[in-house]
Motif scaffolding. Structure first.
Motif, PDB file in Angstrom:
ATOM      1  N   GLU A 192     -17.749  76.847  15.723  1.00  0.00           N
ATOM      2  CA  GLU A 192     -18.245  77.059  17.086  1.00  0.00           C
ATOM      3  C   GLU A 192     -17.637  76.013  18.019  1.00  0.00           C
ATOM      4  OE1 GLU A 192     -22.493  76.978  19.510  1.00  0.00           O
ATOM      5  OE2 GLU A 192     -22.509  77.324  17.349  1.00  0.00           O
ATOM      6  N   ALA A 193     -17.076  76.460  19.130  1.00  0.00           N
ATOM      7  CA  ALA A 193     -16.491  75.611  20.175  1.00  0.00           C
ATOM      8  C   ALA A 193     -15.402  74.673  19.661  1.00  0.00           C
ATOM      9  CB  ALA A 193     -17.598  74.800  20.864  1.00  0.00           C
ATOM     10  N   PRO A 194     -14.400  75.196  18.928  1.00  0.00           N
ATOM     11  CA  PRO A 194     -13.342  74.318  18.417  1.00  0.00           C
ATOM     12  C   PRO A 194     -12.444  73.762  19.516  1.00  0.00           C
ATOM     13  CG  PRO A 194     -12.782  76.611  18.006  1.00  0.00           C
ATOM     14  CD  PRO A 194     -14.186  76.602  18.546  1.00  0.00           C
ATOM     15  N   GLU A 195     -12.322  74.496  20.636  1.00  0.00           N
ATOM     16  CA  GLU A 195     -11.475  73.995  21.724  1.00  0.00           C
ATOM     17  C   GLU A 195     -12.173  72.902  22.525  1.00  0.00           C
ATOM     18  OE1 GLU A 195     -12.492  77.198  21.583  1.00  0.00           O
ATOM     19  OE2 GLU A 195     -10.759  78.198  20.678  1.00  0.00           O
ATOM     20  N   THR A 196     -13.503  72.996  22.592  1.00  0.00           N
ATOM     21  CA  THR A 196     -14.277  72.023  23.363  1.00  0.00           C
ATOM     22  C   THR A 196     -14.385  70.688  22.637  1.00  0.00           C
ATOM     23  OG1 THR A 196     -15.579  73.836  24.284  1.00  0.00           O
ATOM     24  CG2 THR A 196     -16.492  71.619  24.512  1.00  0.00           C
ATOM     25  N   ARG A 220     -17.690  64.881  16.428  1.00  0.00           N
ATOM     26  CA  ARG A 220     -17.995  66.176  15.782  1.00  0.00           C
ATOM     27  C   ARG A 220     -17.269  66.164  14.439  1.00  0.00           C
ATOM     28  NH1 ARG A 220     -17.845  72.086  17.210  1.00  0.00           N
ATOM     29  NH2 ARG A 220     -18.780  73.039  15.350  1.00  0.00           N
ATOM     30  N   VAL A 221     -18.019  65.980  13.373  1.00  0.00           N
ATOM     31  CA  VAL A 221     -17.455  65.795  12.036  1.00  0.00           C
ATOM     32  C   VAL A 221     -17.728  67.034  11.191  1.00  0.00           C
ATOM     33  CG1 VAL A 221     -17.412  64.352   9.966  1.00  0.00           C
ATOM     34  CG2 VAL A 221     -17.834  63.304  12.217  1.00  0.00           C
ATOM     35  N   ILE A 222     -16.681  67.622  10.648  1.00  0.00           N
ATOM     36  CA  ILE A 222     -16.834  68.701   9.666  1.00  0.00           C
ATOM     37  C   ILE A 222     -16.123  68.239   8.405  1.00  0.00           C
ATOM     38  CG2 ILE A 222     -16.451  71.127   9.110  1.00  0.00           C
ATOM     39  CD1 ILE A 222     -16.488  71.782  12.044  1.00  0.00           C
ATOM     40  N   LYS A 223     -16.921  67.759   7.478  1.00  0.00           N
ATOM     41  CA  LYS A 223     -16.363  67.170   6.263  1.00  0.00           C
ATOM     42  C   LYS A 223     -16.187  68.226   5.190  1.00  0.00           C
ATOM     43  CE  LYS A 223     -16.980  63.510   2.846  1.00  0.00           C
ATOM     44  NZ  LYS A 223     -15.509  63.304   2.762  1.00  0.00           N
ATOM     45  N   HIS A 224     -15.025  68.185   4.560  1.00  0.00           N
ATOM     46  CA  HIS A 224     -14.648  69.123   3.493  1.00  0.00           C
ATOM     47  C   HIS A 224     -14.619  68.307   2.203  1.00  0.00           C
ATOM     48  CE1 HIS A 224     -11.186  71.282   1.329  1.00  0.00           C
ATOM     49  NE2 HIS A 224     -12.119  72.204   1.411  1.00  0.00           N
ATOM     50  N   GLY A 225     -15.479  68.669   1.250  1.00  0.00           N
ATOM     51  CA  GLY A 225     -15.540  67.865   0.040  1.00  0.00           C
ATOM     52  C   GLY A 225     -16.061  68.647  -1.137  1.00  0.00           C
ATOM     53  N   SER A 226     -16.316  67.913  -2.220  1.00  0.00           N
ATOM     54  CA  SER A 226     -16.706  68.574  -3.455  1.00  0.00           C
ATOM     55  C   SER A 226     -17.611  67.657  -4.263  1.00  0.00           C
ATOM     56  CB  SER A 226     -15.451  68.951  -4.259  1.00  0.00           C
ATOM     57  OG  SER A 226     -15.778  69.872  -5.264  1.00  0.00           O
ATOM     58  N   PRO A 253     -19.878  81.092   9.951  1.00  0.00           N
ATOM     59  CA  PRO A 253     -20.100  80.383  11.215  1.00  0.00           C
ATOM     60  C   PRO A 253     -20.555  78.948  10.966  1.00  0.00           C
ATOM     61  CG  PRO A 253     -21.914  81.905  10.758  1.00  0.00           C
ATOM     62  CD  PRO A 253     -20.886  82.143   9.701  1.00  0.00           C
ATOM     63  N   LEU A 254     -19.875  78.014  11.606  1.00  0.00           N
ATOM     64  CA  LEU A 254     -20.239  76.603  11.501  1.00  0.00           C
ATOM     65  C   LEU A 254     -20.827  76.178  12.839  1.00  0.00           C
ATOM     66  CD1 LEU A 254     -17.163  75.145   9.574  1.00  0.00           C
ATOM     67  CD2 LEU A 254     -19.327  76.002   8.651  1.00  0.00           C
ATOM     68  N   PRO A 255     -22.141  75.927  12.899  1.00  0.00           N
ATOM     69  CA  PRO A 255     -22.804  75.656  14.169  1.00  0.00           C
ATOM     70  C   PRO A 255     -22.341  74.352  14.802  1.00  0.00           C
ATOM     71  CG  PRO A 255     -24.289  75.190  12.344  1.00  0.00           C
ATOM     72  CD  PRO A 255     -23.070  75.840  11.752  1.00  0.00           C
ATOM     73  N   ARG A 256     -22.553  74.256  16.086  1.00  0.00           N
ATOM     74  CA  ARG A 256     -22.120  73.068  16.825  1.00  0.00           C
ATOM     75  C   ARG A 256     -23.180  71.973  16.691  1.00  0.00           C
ATOM     76  NH1 ARG A 256     -20.627  72.689  23.278  1.00  0.00           N
ATOM     77  NH2 ARG A 256     -19.250  70.861  23.111  1.00  0.00           N
ATOM     78  N   VAL A 257     -23.154  71.316  15.542  1.00  0.00           N
ATOM     79  CA  VAL A 257     -24.015  70.160  15.297  1.00  0.00           C
ATOM     80  C   VAL A 257     -23.099  68.971  15.013  1.00  0.00           C
ATOM     81  CG1 VAL A 257     -25.992  71.503  14.483  1.00  0.00           C
ATOM     82  CG2 VAL A 257     -24.249  70.759  12.844  1.00  0.00           C
ATOM     83  N   PRO A 258     -23.603  67.747  15.147  1.00  0.00           N
ATOM     84  CA  PRO A 258     -22.714  66.587  15.010  1.00  0.00           C
ATOM     85  C   PRO A 258     -22.012  66.491  13.655  1.00  0.00           C
ATOM     86  CG  PRO A 258     -24.754  65.936  16.080  1.00  0.00           C
ATOM     87  CD  PRO A 258     -24.949  67.354  15.622  1.00  0.00           C
ATOM     88  N   PHE A 259     -22.745  66.794  12.570  1.00  0.00           N
ATOM     89  CA  PHE A 259     -22.167  66.673  11.226  1.00  0.00           C
ATOM     90  C   PHE A 259     -22.364  67.962  10.453  1.00  0.00           C
ATOM     91  CE2 PHE A 259     -22.609  65.844   6.668  1.00  0.00           C
ATOM     92  CZ  PHE A 259     -21.414  65.188   6.397  1.00  0.00           C
ATOM     93  N   THR A 260     -21.302  68.423   9.807  1.00  0.00           N
ATOM     94  CA  THR A 260     -21.366  69.580   8.928  1.00  0.00           C
ATOM     95  C   THR A 260     -20.569  69.262   7.670  1.00  0.00           C
ATOM     96  OG1 THR A 260     -21.442  71.100  10.808  1.00  0.00           O
ATOM     97  CG2 THR A 260     -20.863  72.051   8.686  1.00  0.00           C
TER      98      THR A 260
END
Length: 371
Positions: free
Chosen positions: A82-86, A119-125, A155-162
């Motif tokens: 959500e909102a990747p350009e913003t 705005r952090v979207i962490k990819h991990g395992s 959908p990944l919501p616009r929250v500070p950490f995902t």
């Protein structure tokens, strides 16, 4: 559609083994598409290919890392940010393999940076080379990870950490898991994770455990579309910014240039701490440390056993805040990171992610007719 078979794969394997100087990134892409096609080639050929890749250290060449990452991204399930350009989405991650089994600093630093405005979207395992991976820690903190539905972007919501769990998005890698586990060495795929975040972050702090591959990863991030990044390797061969001494670093600038520098704790305004003071434990033990750390508040005395962990998290979060464009330098980043913890903003960032995860799980249960 291309027909993948053992017969079409063998010439690629032969080229890699006998004349590796003529093995190209396009050859690697074609070979990987063979590997990722179920039952296309004989199992013995898969083991031979993974071994040949390792012997010729293909992962040290940026054009090959970029080619492999491109194949995996094409085959990954999609995420709808959500909102990747913003927002200037960022990630902080390590390749693993340093053998130190430290506290989950990158996951914690990501949450702390989120509390400071990133705005952090962490990819991990889950853990592969330590006792507690990023997913293990977050599960111990009561977080849920919702798997995407094939054909429908998650959908990944616009929250500070995902946080997004890598195996949910990369089914192709699951096919190689038995072969990788059977081999007595790490393969190229152990270090590809940071390059294949389905959220396509624009900024990244990436830790590597080998100084020699630092420049390679900086250039590979650029090839993968990352705009700003800091690739780091602690002088102890640590895949984080070290709290104990100097850290080699390669900065990817927005103009595409890569510059090399050296970082130190003093640049962040914190003292040095030996690595023994930031050793991690089980996921449950690390979760307890995490809770105590994020429960610290302004004006309260900091328990001595948390001082080193706090500074370790702060310097890594500070670097992410600089990459995100929120802090102008590392010292300001450290102040913002410390403020995120002491104000409770970091805890709020985690809590928002937990709530979002539970809401997503409830929606799926309703869709599937479960109560």
């Amino acid at each position: 559609m291309t027909d993948f078979s053992s017969n079409s794969f063998k010439p690629l394997l032969k080229r890699l083994v006998e004349t590796p100087e003529y093995f190209s990134p396009d050859d690697l892409s074609l070979a990987l598409n063979h590997l990722f096609t179920p039952d296309a080639i004989e199992p013995t050929l898969i083991g031979a290919f993974l071994t040949a890749l390792h012997i010729h250290r293909v992962e040290r060449r940026p054009e090959f890392l970029a080619a492999a990452a491109s194949v995996l991204r094409e085959r990954a399930l999609k995420a709808a940010v959500e909102a990747p350009e913003t927002d200037f989405v960022v990630d902080i991650v390590g390749t693993g393999g340093d053998g130190y089994n430290l506290f989950n600093v990158s996951t914690t630093a990501g949450i702390v940076a989120a509390g400071a405005g990133a705005r952090v979207i962490k990819h991990g395992s889950r853990a592969s080379t330590s006792s507690s991976g990023s997913a293990d820690l977050l599960e111990s903190l009561d977080c849920l990870f919702t798997a995407p539905t094939p054909g429908t972007p998650m959908p990944l919501p616009r929250v500070p950490f995902t946080f997004i769990l890598a195996p949910h998005y990369h089914p192709a890698l699951a096919q190689l898991a038995p072969f990788r586990k059977a081999l007595p060495f790490r393969t190229m795929f152990n270090v590809l994770g940071p390059l294949i975040n389905p959220a396509s972050p624009r900024g990244m702090v990436l830790g590597v455990a080998e100084r020699e591959i630092g420049p390679t990863f900086a250039r590979s991030l650029r090839e993968g579309g990352v705009e700003r990044a800091l690739v780091v390797c602690g002088c102890e061969r640590l895949d984080e910014i070290s709290c104990a001494g100097e850290t080699w670093a390669w900065e990817l600038h927005s103009n595409g240039q890569v510059t090399e520098t050296t970082l130190s704790p003093e640049m962040f305004g914190v003292p040095r701490h030996p690595l023994k003071d930031v050793i991690g434990g089980s996921p449950a033990e690390n979760a307890e440390t995490f809770k105590k750390l994020l429960a610290l508040r302004e004006g309260e005395a900091i328990p001595q056993k948390l001082v080193a962990v706090l500074d370790f998290v702060v310097i890594n979060a500070a670097a992410l805040l600089v990459v995100a464009g929120i802090a102008k330098d590392y010292r300001e980043g450290a102040e913002l990171a410390r403020g995120s913890i002491l104000s409770g903003k970091a805890w709020e960032a985690l809590d928002q992610f937990r709530v979002a995860g539970k809401e997503a799980a409830q929606k799926i249960n309703l869709t599937n007719g479960n109560i």
